[in-house]
Design a protein around this motif. Structure first.
Motif, PDB file in Angstrom:
ATOM      1  N   THR A  88       0.834  -1.206   0.000  1.00  0.00           N
ATOM      2  CA  THR A  88       0.000   0.000   0.000  1.00  0.00           C
ATOM      3  C   THR A  88       0.868   1.255   0.000  1.00  0.00           C
ATOM      4  OG1 THR A  88      -1.808  -1.128   1.141  1.00  0.00           O
ATOM      5  CG2 THR A  88      -1.761   1.261   1.285  1.00  0.00           C
ATOM      6  N   ALA A  89       1.906   1.258   0.811  1.00  0.00           N
ATOM      7  CA  ALA A  89       2.818   2.403   0.847  1.00  0.00           C
ATOM      8  C   ALA A  89       3.483   2.620  -0.508  1.00  0.00           C
ATOM      9  CB  ALA A  89       3.873   2.186   1.936  1.00  0.00           C
ATOM     10  N   GLU A  90       3.856   1.531  -1.158  1.00  0.00           N
ATOM     11  CA  GLU A  90       4.483   1.633  -2.477  1.00  0.00           C
ATOM     12  C   GLU A  90       3.491   2.157  -3.514  1.00  0.00           C
ATOM     13  OE1 GLU A  90       7.730   1.099  -5.212  1.00  0.00           O
ATOM     14  OE2 GLU A  90       7.525   1.378  -3.053  1.00  0.00           O
ATOM     15  N   ARG A 113       0.967   4.102  -2.906  1.00  0.00           N
ATOM     16  CA  ARG A 113       0.728   5.529  -2.635  1.00  0.00           C
ATOM     17  C   ARG A 113       1.762   6.375  -3.356  1.00  0.00           C
ATOM     18  NH1 ARG A 113       0.183   8.204   3.410  1.00  0.00           N
ATOM     19  NH2 ARG A 113      -0.908  10.103   2.765  1.00  0.00           N
ATOM     20  N   ARG A 114       2.972   5.843  -3.489  1.00  0.00           N
ATOM     21  CA  ARG A 114       4.044   6.566  -4.171  1.00  0.00           C
ATOM     22  C   ARG A 114       3.949   6.442  -5.686  1.00  0.00           C
ATOM     23  NH1 ARG A 114       9.127   5.579  -6.158  1.00  0.00           N
ATOM     24  NH2 ARG A 114       8.950   3.342  -5.728  1.00  0.00           N
ATOM     25  N   ARG A 115       3.657   5.221  -6.176  1.00  0.00           N
ATOM     26  CA  ARG A 115       3.714   4.979  -7.617  1.00  0.00           C
ATOM     27  C   ARG A 115       2.365   5.086  -8.327  1.00  0.00           C
ATOM     28  NH1 ARG A 115       6.956  -0.409  -8.732  1.00  0.00           N
ATOM     29  NH2 ARG A 115       6.511   0.328 -10.860  1.00  0.00           N
ATOM     30  N   PRO A 163      -0.752   6.999  -6.990  1.00  0.00           N
ATOM     31  CA  PRO A 163      -1.533   7.719  -5.981  1.00  0.00           C
ATOM     32  C   PRO A 163      -3.021   7.839  -6.304  1.00  0.00           C
ATOM     33  CG  PRO A 163      -0.170   9.225  -7.266  1.00  0.00           C
ATOM     34  CD  PRO A 163       0.276   7.847  -7.622  1.00  0.00           C
ATOM     35  N   ALA A 169       0.027   3.885   5.976  1.00  0.00           N
ATOM     36  CA  ALA A 169       0.585   3.626   4.642  1.00  0.00           C
ATOM     37  C   ALA A 169      -0.263   4.247   3.539  1.00  0.00           C
ATOM     38  CB  ALA A 169       0.717   2.119   4.414  1.00  0.00           C
ATOM     39  N   GLY A 170      -1.506   4.610   3.877  1.00  0.00           N
ATOM     40  CA  GLY A 170      -2.342   5.258   2.876  1.00  0.00           C
ATOM     41  C   GLY A 170      -3.651   4.563   2.553  1.00  0.00           C
TER      42      GLY A 170
END
Length: 202
Positions: free
Chosen positions: A65-67, A69-71, A73, A95-96
């Motif tokens: 989930t964190a990844e 959010r970055r790649r 969104p 994590a988003g």
């Protein structure tokens, strides 16, 4: 709306995808059995909503989930799992993820949860809400209008619905929400909804 399902158990993953595929207005565009595979596939597919399991081999649901959010969104992530451990819940929200639901909910409720997530409405399992609310900040002073906006957030209303109810623009609603979060020291709508429930603002 398009949905992507992530779960390391094939039968569960396929079952969820099949159930959602029968719901009007929902298209399942892909599925994956681990976090690493999921991130790459979701970045490529760009679904509206991702249903993400927590415990998986390799990259777990929180890290995935964190990844995302970055790649990616633009994708809305809802955790769907059998684990209601507070550490997983808080980790996923940080994590988003916009929601944390347990797998024992009926198919119709799951479809509704997907639609609400797509509309930007934060959702948590009721048992989880009760536990997490104890760790929220003490009450702070809000204006009457901010209090009303907070009540509507907790009731599951979208920005558009709040704007319609209060006869203001969506931009004004967003400004109210930003001030509410700042005053209460909260991170997002999910924490705001928990705060309202804990402090009897429903």
């Amino acid at each position: 709306m398009s949905v992507f399902v992530v779960d390391d158990q094939d039968l569960v993953r396929e079952g969820i995808a099949a159930l959602l595929g029968l719901q009007p207005g929902i298209e399942v565009v892909g599925d994956a059995g681990d976090g690493t595979e999921a991130v790459e596939a979701i970045v490529a597919a760009r679904p509206d909503v991702v249903l993400m399991d927590v415990r998986m081999p390799g990259l777990d649901g929180v890290a995935a989930t964190a990844e995302l959010r970055r790649r990616a969104p633009g994708c809305t992530v809802v955790m769907l799992t059998t684990f209601d451990d507070d550490e997983y819940v808080t980790g996923a929200l940080r994590a988003g993820a916009v929601g944390y639901l347990l797998k024992n909910l009926p198919a119709a409720d799951l479809a509704r949860a997907v639609r609400l997530a797509h509309a930007g409405v934060a959702q948590l399992d009721s048992a989880i809400v009760t536990r997490l609310a104890a760790g929220l900040p003490a009450p702070a002073v809000l204006t009457p209008r901010e209090t009303e906006v907070l009540r509507l957030i907790s009731a599951g209303a979208t920005n558009r619905e709040i704007a319609s109810r209060l006869y203001v623009s969506e931009g004004t609603v967003k400004n109210h929400i930003s001030r509410i979060l700042q005053r209460l020291g909260l991170r997002d709508r999910t924490q705001a909804a928990l705060y309202a429930r804990e402090h009897g603002l429903l």
